[in-house]
Design a protein around this motif. Structure first.
Motif, mmCIF file in Angstrom:
data_model
loop_
_atom_site.group_PDB
_atom_site.id
_atom_site.type_symbol
_atom_site.label_atom_id
_atom_site.label_comp_id
_atom_site.label_asym_id
_atom_site.label_seq_id
_atom_site.Cartn_x
_atom_site.Cartn_y
_atom_site.Cartn_z
ATOM 1 N N GLN A 90 0.952 -0.979 0.020
ATOM 2 C CA GLN A 90 -0.003 0.118 -0.037
ATOM 3 C C GLN A 90 0.885 1.395 0.016
ATOM 4 O OE1 GLN A 90 -3.081 0.007 3.000
ATOM 5 N NE2 GLN A 90 -3.598 -2.076 2.580
ATOM 6 N N GLY A 91 0.822 2.226 -1.010
ATOM 7 C CA GLY A 91 1.474 3.334 -1.216
ATOM 8 C C GLY A 91 2.787 3.179 -1.747
ATOM 9 N N ALA A 92 3.177 2.031 -2.126
ATOM 10 C CA ALA A 92 4.316 1.640 -2.569
ATOM 11 C C ALA A 92 4.553 2.357 -4.184
ATOM 12 C CB ALA A 92 4.888 0.404 -2.938
ATOM 13 N N LEU A 93 5.553 3.296 -4.623
ATOM 14 C CA LEU A 93 5.752 3.826 -5.824
ATOM 15 C C LEU A 93 6.120 2.619 -6.868
ATOM 16 C CD1 LEU A 93 5.985 6.360 -7.514
ATOM 17 C CD2 LEU A 93 8.827 6.177 -7.113
ATOM 18 N N GLY A 94 6.992 1.646 -6.236
ATOM 19 C CA GLY A 94 7.393 0.590 -7.219
ATOM 20 C C GLY A 94 8.199 -0.441 -6.487
ATOM 21 N N ALA A 95 8.847 -1.397 -7.160
ATOM 22 C CA ALA A 95 9.437 -2.542 -6.557
ATOM 23 C C ALA A 95 10.602 -2.949 -7.235
ATOM 24 C CB ALA A 95 8.526 -3.417 -6.458
ATOM 25 N N VAL A 96 11.628 -3.793 -6.565
ATOM 26 C CA VAL A 96 12.802 -4.343 -7.244
ATOM 27 C C VAL A 96 12.506 -5.855 -6.901
ATOM 28 C CG1 VAL A 96 15.151 -4.869 -7.056
ATOM 29 C CG2 VAL A 96 14.200 -2.604 -6.429
ATOM 30 N N VAL A 97 12.392 -6.575 -7.875
ATOM 31 C CA VAL A 97 12.500 -8.065 -7.839
ATOM 32 C C VAL A 97 13.740 -8.511 -8.051
ATOM 33 C CG1 VAL A 97 11.601 -10.205 -8.719
ATOM 34 C CG2 VAL A 97 9.826 -8.117 -8.657
ATOM 35 N N LEU A 98 14.284 -9.140 -6.865
ATOM 36 C CA LEU A 98 15.502 -9.631 -6.954
ATOM 37 C C LEU A 98 15.535 -11.262 -7.708
ATOM 38 C CD1 LEU A 98 17.709 -8.974 -3.678
ATOM 39 C CD2 LEU A 98 18.176 -8.295 -5.995
ATOM 40 N N ALA A 99 16.477 -11.451 -8.537
ATOM 41 C CA ALA A 99 16.514 -12.953 -9.029
ATOM 42 C C ALA A 99 17.803 -13.595 -8.817
ATOM 43 C CB ALA A 99 15.886 -12.649 -10.438
ATOM 44 N N ASP A 100 17.831 -14.838 -8.717
ATOM 45 C CA ASP A 100 19.037 -15.616 -8.571
ATOM 46 C C ASP A 100 18.930 -16.609 -9.648
ATOM 47 O OD1 ASP A 100 20.800 -17.627 -7.836
ATOM 48 O OD2 ASP A 100 20.237 -17.920 -5.638
ATOM 49 N N THR A 101 19.637 -16.534 -10.625
ATOM 50 C CA THR A 101 19.938 -17.582 -11.684
ATOM 51 C C THR A 101 19.707 -19.054 -11.435
ATOM 52 O OG1 THR A 101 22.346 -17.422 -12.171
ATOM 53 C CG2 THR A 101 20.625 -15.905 -13.255
ATOM 54 N N ARG A 102 20.166 -19.437 -10.278
ATOM 55 C CA ARG A 102 20.164 -20.654 -9.585
ATOM 56 C C ARG A 102 18.792 -21.214 -9.283
ATOM 57 N NH1 ARG A 102 24.341 -20.172 -4.844
ATOM 58 N NH2 ARG A 102 22.588 -18.621 -4.421
ATOM 59 N N ARG A 103 17.936 -20.226 -9.099
ATOM 60 C CA ARG A 103 16.494 -20.441 -8.488
ATOM 61 C C ARG A 103 15.794 -19.443 -9.215
ATOM 62 N NH1 ARG A 103 16.665 -22.705 -2.929
ATOM 63 N NH2 ARG A 103 14.877 -21.221 -2.467
ATOM 64 N N LEU A 104 15.754 -19.414 -10.709
ATOM 65 C CA LEU A 104 15.131 -18.153 -11.255
ATOM 66 C C LEU A 104 13.587 -18.275 -10.996
ATOM 67 C CD1 LEU A 104 15.853 -15.576 -12.821
ATOM 68 C CD2 LEU A 104 15.339 -16.980 -15.012
ATOM 69 N N SER A 105 13.123 -19.646 -11.025
ATOM 70 C CA SER A 105 11.701 -19.745 -10.916
ATOM 71 C C SER A 105 11.003 -19.215 -9.496
ATOM 72 C CB SER A 105 11.045 -21.017 -10.889
ATOM 73 O OG SER A 105 11.795 -21.881 -9.905
ATOM 74 N N ASP A 106 11.920 -19.001 -8.417
ATOM 75 C CA ASP A 106 11.422 -18.490 -7.188
ATOM 76 C C ASP A 106 10.884 -17.047 -7.410
ATOM 77 O OD1 ASP A 106 12.353 -20.803 -6.466
ATOM 78 O OD2 ASP A 106 13.887 -19.928 -4.975
ATOM 79 N N CYS A 107 11.289 -16.369 -8.394
ATOM 80 C CA CYS A 107 10.755 -14.968 -8.335
ATOM 81 C C CYS A 107 9.552 -14.561 -9.283
ATOM 82 C CB CYS A 107 12.033 -13.985 -8.886
ATOM 83 S SG CYS A 107 12.428 -13.969 -10.631
ATOM 84 N N PHE A 108 8.956 -15.807 -9.869
ATOM 85 C CA PHE A 108 7.937 -15.763 -10.737
ATOM 86 C C PHE A 108 6.642 -15.129 -9.892
ATOM 87 C CE2 PHE A 108 9.090 -19.808 -13.751
ATOM 88 C CZ PHE A 108 9.940 -18.798 -14.260
#
Length: 201
Positions: free
Chosen positions: A105-123
Motif C-alpha cells: 500500500q502506497g508503494a511507488l515501485g518495486a525491485v524483484v531480486l532474481a537468482d539464476t540458480r533458482r530463477l523460478s523463485d521470483c515468478f
C-alpha cells in the motif's frame, strides 16, 4: 534597510519520500540489499531457521542460510537532497505472503531480486506486481559460482514485458544497489507521467 546576500535565508528543502518494495524468492539477497544501502541501521525481523521449517523451506542453492525474514526489512536512503527512499524488504517464503498486501500500500515501485540458480523463485513476485499494476524492475543478484546468462535469456525466461528494466547487480555493493534503485524510481515515475497523459482522441 538593505539586505546583502549573506543575510538571505534559504528555506530548507522538504524532501519527497517514496516507498520502494524489495521482493523475490527465499534467500535471494533482499535483507543484504537493504542493509548494503541503508543510511540508518536497518530494521530487521529475522528468525533462525529450524528443522521444523525444513519441511516447507527449500534450501536448494542456499544451504548455508541460517535465518529468514518473517515480517519485513526496513531501511532508508537519500538519493538526492530532495528525494528519500524508504525500502521495505518483503519475506520470501510463501507462508508470509499475506504481509505483501500491507507492505504494497502506497508503494511507488518495486525491485524483484532474481537468482539464476533458482530463477523460478521470483515468478510469484513478478506476477504479484504485474497483476496490481505496480511498476517494478528485475535485478539479477550475482552470486559467486552461479552461471551467468545474457540479459535477453533471463528476460525471456521470466516473460517480462519490454518496458520492464532488467539489471545485473550485486546486493552487497552499495553503488550497485543505488543504481538499481535509481532505475526503479525512473521507471516508476515515467509510468506515472504516462498515465497522466490525456488519452489520444
Amino acid at each position: 534597510m538593505a539586505f546583502g546576500r549573506s543575510s538571505r535565508r534559504t528555506a530548507p528543502i522538504e524532501p519527497v519520500t517514496l516507498m520502494i518494495l524489495v521482493a523475490g524468492g527465499f534467500g535471494v539477497g533482499k535483507t543484504t540489499l537493504v542493509g548494503a544501502v541503508s543510511e540508518i541501521r536497518p530494521l530487521r525481523t529475522e528468525e533462525s531457521l529450524t528443522e521444523a521449517g525444513a519441511v516447507v523451506d527449500d534450501l536448494s542453492g542456499v544451504e548455508t542460510k541460517t535465518t529468514t525474514t518473517v515480517a519485513m526489512d526496513f531501511g532508508r536512503i537519500t538519493l538526492r537532497e530532495d528525494l528519500v527512499l524508504y525500502l521495505f524488504g518483503t519475506p520470501g517464503q510463501d507462508r508470509f505472503w499475506f504481509l505483501w498486501d500491507e507492505l504494497a500500500q502506497g508503494a511507488l515501485g518495486a525491485v524483484v531480486l532474481a537468482d539464476t540458480r533458482r530463477l523460478s523463485d521470483c515468478f510469484a513476485a513478478v506476477d504479484y506486481f504485474e497483476r496490481r499494476g505496480i511498476p517494478f524492475a528485475v535485478a539479477v543478484n550475482r552470486f559467486e559460482g552461479a552461471e551467468s546468462f545474457p540479459p535477453e535469456t533471463v528476460r525471456g525466461a521470466l516473460d517480462l514485458d519490454p518496458e520492464v528494466p532488467l539489471l545485473m547487480g550485486d546486493a552487497r555493493d552499495r553503488e550497485s544497489v543505488k543504481g538499481i534503485l535509481v532505475s526503479v524510481v525512473e521507471h516508476a515515475l515515467a509510468r506515472v507521467d504516462r498515465d497522466r497523459e490525456p488519452a489520444a482522441r
